[in-house]
Scaffold this active site. Structure first.
Site, PDB file in Angstrom:
ATOM      1  CE  LYS A 102     138.926 -11.512  27.751  1.00  0.00           C
ATOM      2  NZ  LYS A 102     139.147 -12.686  26.889  1.00  0.00           N
TER       3      LYS A 102
ATOM      4  CB  SER B 165     140.696 -14.605  23.691  1.00  0.00           C
ATOM      5  OG  SER B 165     139.797 -14.229  22.697  1.00  0.00           O
TER       6      SER B 165
ATOM      7  CB  SER C 230     138.368 -11.207  23.309  1.00  0.00           C
ATOM      8  OG  SER C 230     138.513 -12.293  24.200  1.00  0.00           O
TER       9      SER C 230
HETATM   10  N1  GLN Z   1     138.643 -14.545  18.305  1.00  0.00           N
HETATM   11  C1  GLN Z   1     137.858 -15.679  18.710  1.00  0.00           C
HETATM   12  C2  GLN Z   1     136.393 -15.325  18.679  1.00  0.00           C
HETATM   13  O1  GLN Z   1     136.087 -14.223  18.366  1.00  0.00           O
HETATM   14  C3  GLN Z   1     138.309 -16.178  20.034  1.00  0.00           C
HETATM   15  C4  GLN Z   1     137.726 -15.453  21.169  1.00  0.00           C
HETATM   16  C5  GLN Z   1     138.176 -15.972  22.493  1.00  0.00           C
HETATM   17  O2  GLN Z   1     139.065 -16.806  22.573  1.00  0.00           O
HETATM   18  N2  GLN Z   1     137.508 -15.507  23.534  1.00  0.00           N
HETATM   19  O3  GLN Z   1     135.555 -16.124  18.957  1.00  0.00           O
END
Ligand code: GLN
Length: 482
Positions: free
Chosen positions: A74, A173, A149
């Site tokens: 990532k 994410s 994400s």
């Molecule tokens: N969807 C969550 C957020 O927007 C989790 C993001 C993540 O785990 N990096 O904060």
């Protein structure tokens, strides 16, 4: 290709590792323009790494544990000498001067770096639609999002454009995109894996983990990336067991707690509920004992998370001022003007929204009402889990309330987007390990994920249950991508 199949190819000696890796790049060239899972590939370096493994094979020396396994990273994880951008204009030309602990452990175990995957800007999002490099598509239906994400990581595994990918999970994410893309995603216990080299979003929640085709592949990666690290003081100084050892243990009499509040939530899609409950039946057939448990504050996780995560993000992102780090605006008549213009131009809307929420929640006069209150609820959520783990070995929920939604559905509706994290954030708030595994499909043919949550440092238990479930279900075997 999962690790076993990839190793069979290597062992058959029909192809060299270099040829196999080259093949993956051909596949990336033909398929990824549509999926957009990679922000950039690192072909030259990958082929050099592959040649080195081929030489070890020719010399008949002992191979390192992940020899030749092609992995994607990532793009919020630093890889030395390679641009690492967090999918943001703010870091577009940032070349990491050092290697993250996780990626460095992978390369010294023989894994091959294919490149960097797409994400929501600064890992804030649930759909991989806010990247400055464009939206990633879900390989099951390119009109839909892959989740986020770590959407690029999950999509690249699902589309066969790597054997495994590394993601980060602050509120879901790793697990949510794994669920949307029909693959396995593991968030380890907070502190099990070093965060050194992970560009910080919310430091008390962030954790790095694998996205893979199979549970045993996730266990193999966890074996490599876990353990104390002198560069990360939050990393636990606890022995790392071999996570492969318990994988095939019988789960007869394993006590699995079904969290009542999740299944009663009105936002849970009926098809998801049905499929996960069918998964529960399969666990019963495998000999597990199912108990209903209450976690009264589970559903408060989302409100708690969306105060704590932006608060920490607002502090972590303060460093991007166009001087010390990041994009610098050409405009600006003085330092303050230049800094605010750099931040306004360099960060996208969602990142700016989080910074505003965070600074508001932390500001004098409001900190008690928001930030401190959220910390108190966080403690209560943790206590609910502690109580639950007095009765059961692991907990079970759906991973997400829905399957993959259409691109554009929620980009302009942040509150609905946040609800996608309803079932994943509690594990982050409590620092617990959790895994998402495929458990079925909805009537549109989209994958559904089932989440298993373990007690602190009990990754072995969730991996064991997940592996037995996977072997029984043969979900992976029967999966066919369009
Ligand atoms: N969807 C969550 C957020 O927007 C989790 C993001 C993540 O785990 N990096 O904060």
């Amino acid at each position: 290709m999962n690790f076993k199949l990839f190793r069979n190819e290597i062992n058959s000696r029909n192809f060299s590792v270099k040829e196999l890796v080259n093949d993956i790049f051909l596949k990336i060239d033909s398929k990824d323009p549509q999926i957009n899972s990679y922000i950039r590939t690192t072909k030259e370096n990958a082929l050099l790494q592959a040649e080195n493994i081929d030489k070890i094979i020719q010399r008949k020396e002992v191979l390192p544990p992940l020899a030749g396994i092609p992995i994607a990273i990532k793009d919020n994880i630093c890889t030395k000498g390679v641009e690492t951008t967090c999918a943001s204009k703010m870091l577009k030309s940032f070349v990491a001067p050092y290697e993250s602990t996780v990626s460095s452990k992978l390369w010294s175990s023989g894994a091959i770096c294919l490149g960097k995957t797409n994400l929501d800007e600064f890992a804030m999002g649930s759909s991989t639609e806010t990247s400055v490099f464009g939206v990633t598509s879900n390989p099951w239906d390119i009109n839909r999002v892959p989740g986020g994400s770590s959407g690029g990581s999950a999509a690249s595994v699902a589309a066969g454009l790597c054997s495994a990918a590394i993601g980060s999970d602050t509120g879901g994410s790793i697990r949510q995109p794994a669920s949307f893309c029909g693959v396995v995603g593991l968030k380890p216990t907070y502190g099990r894996v070093s965060r050194w080299g992970l560009i910080a979003f919310a430091s008390s929640l962030d954790q790095i983990g694998p996205i893979t085709n199979t549970v045993s592949d996730a266990a193999e990666i966890l074996n490599i990336i876990s353990g104390k690290d002198r560069f990360d003081s939050t990393c636990l100084d606890k022995p790392v067991p071999n996570y492969l050892t318990d994988l095939n243990k019988s789960i007869k009499h394993l006590k699995i707690g079904i969290i009542k509040e999740c299944f009663e939530h009105p936002g849970l899609n009926p098809e998801v509920r049905e499929s996960v409950l069918a998964g529960v039946k399969r666990f019963i057939n495998l000999g597990a004992e199912i108990l209903e448990v209450e976690c009264p504050r589970f559903n408060d996780g989302i409100a708690t998370y969306y105060v704590i995560a932006p608060s920490e993000a607002s502090a972590n992102l303060a460093r991007y001022d166009g001087v010390k780090y990041g994009y610098r605006s050409k405009e600006g008549s003085n330092l303050i003007d230049m800094t605010s213009k750099s931040r306004a131009e360099g960060f996208g809307d969602e990142v700016q929204r989080r910074i505003l929420i965070g600074t508001y929640a932390l500001s004098a006069g409001y900190a008690d009402a928001y930030y401190k209150k959220a910390q108190k609820v966080r403690t209560l959520i943790r206590k609910d889990f502690d109580d639950a783990f007095k009765k059961v070995d692991i907990l079970l929920t759906p991973t997400c309330p829905t399957t993959a939604f259409l691109k554009g559905d929620f980009v302009n509706d942040p509150l609905s987007m946040y609800l996608s994290d309803l079932l994943t954030v509690p594990a982050n708030l409590a620092g617990l390990p959790a895994i998402s595994i495929p458990c079925g499909f909805d009537t549109k043919g989209l994958p559904i994920g089932l989440q298993l949550i373990g007690n602190v440092l009990e990754e072995n238990k969730i991996l064991n249950a997940a592996n037995i479930f996977e072997l029984d279900a043969q979900v992976i075997k029967n999966r066919t991508l369009k």
